[in-house]
Design an enzyme around this catalytic site. Structure first.
Site, PDB file in Angstrom:
ATOM      1  NE  ARG A  68       0.415  45.451 -57.667  1.00 27.45           N
ATOM      2  CZ  ARG A  68       0.444  46.655 -57.066  1.00 27.45           C
ATOM      3  NH1 ARG A  68       1.491  47.004 -56.336  1.00 27.45           N
ATOM      4  NH2 ARG A  68      -0.568  47.481 -57.182  1.00 27.45           N
ATOM      5  CD  GLU A 111       1.370  41.466 -51.669  1.00 27.09           C
ATOM      6  OE1 GLU A 111       0.493  42.294 -51.426  1.00 27.09           O
ATOM      7  OE2 GLU A 111       2.387  41.730 -52.313  1.00 27.09           O
ATOM      8  CG  HIS A 150       1.739  45.685 -50.836  1.00 33.28           C
ATOM      9  ND1 HIS A 150       1.180  44.925 -51.843  1.00 33.28           N
ATOM     10  CD2 HIS A 150       2.003  46.895 -51.394  1.00 33.28           C
ATOM     11  CE1 HIS A 150       1.108  45.655 -52.946  1.00 33.28           C
ATOM     12  NE2 HIS A 150       1.594  46.859 -52.692  1.00 33.28           N
TER      13      HIS A 150
HETATM   14  C1  DGY Z   1      -0.034  50.718 -55.385  1.00 37.73           C
HETATM   15  O1  DGY Z   1      -0.584  51.814 -55.202  1.00 37.73           O
HETATM   16  O2  DGY Z   1      -0.198  50.084 -56.415  1.00 37.73           O
HETATM   17  C2  DGY Z   1       0.862  50.211 -54.301  1.00 37.73           C
HETATM   18  O3  DGY Z   1       1.257  48.916 -54.486  1.00 37.73           O
HETATM   19  C3  DGY Z   1       0.240  50.378 -52.945  1.00 37.73           C
HETATM   20  O4  DGY Z   1       0.276  51.700 -52.633  1.00 37.73           O
END
Ligand code: DGY
Length: 335
Positions: free
Chosen positions: A238, A267, A286
């Site tokens: 993240r 984002e 992402h």
């Molecule tokens: C998640 O699943 O948390 C990822 O960041 C996206 O697949």
């Protein structure tokens, strides 16, 4: 009467098929996430919410869902959901652990290789008409990956999958996690180190930690200054686990050599972000879990977890197990 499910945006067909079998679906078949206003309105009369990490499911949203029994998120991260509050309200939260592990680990490696060997810069150079000699002894030099030290911060499923891939590159692999995994050290050929030692020792540092109040801005100016000047930082977890302003300074001033980032503080990344003008960073939107196979599995897993809850069964992808004590499944069952 069939349970009503709100699906906030377009998901792979595998998920829709499962939901349709048992529920009445309100499906917003659109690429962009649902706005907060729309979510607050649409959640009012549904029994279940099927969302993604781009929709914030906070107290306001949870309170607006008067009939809400279950929230399913098509993600392994749950930082967009106020899970404690959902639990206190007896709302079940399901997520998608495990199914995206290998795909995300592949992508962390893609970023690492691209940043170390300047793959994207090379592509940009050719497209801009800047390739002037067929070969030049000192042109576009990058850093070797093989034989180097890889530091993995966060040694859950994805961190471990990244470690397994390092074998083929003959790397020394160091890891840090709040929980030491002695049981895995021999098997995976990895060594535990306190985080500061990894920061000092590793040539590549890759982050695989969830975003929590404890991990927010875990990598800040202090940590970046501890890294080698030749270090490369990879983040597929993240954005907020890094102090992005400090990272921009680090990349500009050469505290570290480069970075590969799939996730950001905000984002989509604003088009005026200084990151966009830096050559020594590889940026992706992402997409670490974005393979056809994995996104289908994620859609399916979240949907099947949601249906299990409505059938009064405990799925293995229930995130907040404590909720079982607050509102028994017999109360939630509708199918
Ligand atoms: C998640 O699943 O948390 C990822 O960041 C996206 O697949």
């Amino acid at each position: 009467m069939k349970p009503k499910v709100l699906v906030t945006r377009r998901i792979p067909e595998t998920g829709i098929r499962i939901l349709k079998e048992h529920c009445e679906i309100r499906y917003r078949d659109a690429l962009e996430p649902m706005s907060r206003e729309e979510l607050l309105k649409e959640i009012r009369d549904v029994d279940a919410l099927y969302c993604t990490l781009s929709e914030k499911v906070d107290r306001g949203v949870i309170d607006a869902g008067k009939n809400l029994r279950v929230v399913a998120t098509m993600s392994v991260g749950v930082d967009h959901i106020d899970v404690d509050y959902a639990t206190s309200r007896g709302i079940y939260v399901v997520y998608t652990p495990g199914v995206l592990t290998e795909t995300t680990a592949d992508f962390a490696w893609a970023l690492l290789m691209a940043a170390a060997r300047r793959v994207v810069e090379g592509d940009r150079l050719i497209r801009a008409g800047g390739w002037r000699f067929s070969w030049a002894p000192t042109m576009m030099l990058g850093y070797d990956v093989h034989g180097k030290v890889l530091g993995i911060i966060g040694f859950g499923r994805i961190g471990q999958a990244v470690a397994r891939r390092a074998k083929g590159f003959d790397m020394k692999v160091l890891y840090y996690d709040i929980e030491r995994r002695e049981d895995l050290e021999k098997k995976l050929g990895v060594e535990y180190r306190p985080m500061d030692e990894i920061l000092r020792e590793a040539d590549f540092i890759t982050l695989h930690i969830p975003l929590t109040p404890q991990t927010e801005r875990l990598i800040g100016e202090r940590e970046l200054r501890m890294m080698k000047k030749t270090a490369i930082l990879i983040n597929t977890s993240r954005g907020k686990v890094i102090d992005q302003e400090a990272l921009i300074r680090a990349l500009k001033m050469g505290w570290i050599a480069a970075a590969g980032l799939d996730v950001f503080d905000e984002e989509p990344l604003p088009t005026d972000s200084p990151l966009i003008n830096l050559e020594n960073v590889v940026l992706t939107p992402h997409i670490a879990s974005a393979s056809y196979e994995t996104r289908s599995k994620m859609a399916e897993y979240a949907a099947s977890g949601l249906i299990s809850i409505l059938k009064g069964e405990v799925p293995d992808n229930l995130y907040n197990r404590e909720v079982l004590k607050i509102r028994p499944l017999s109360d939630v069952k509708m199918i």
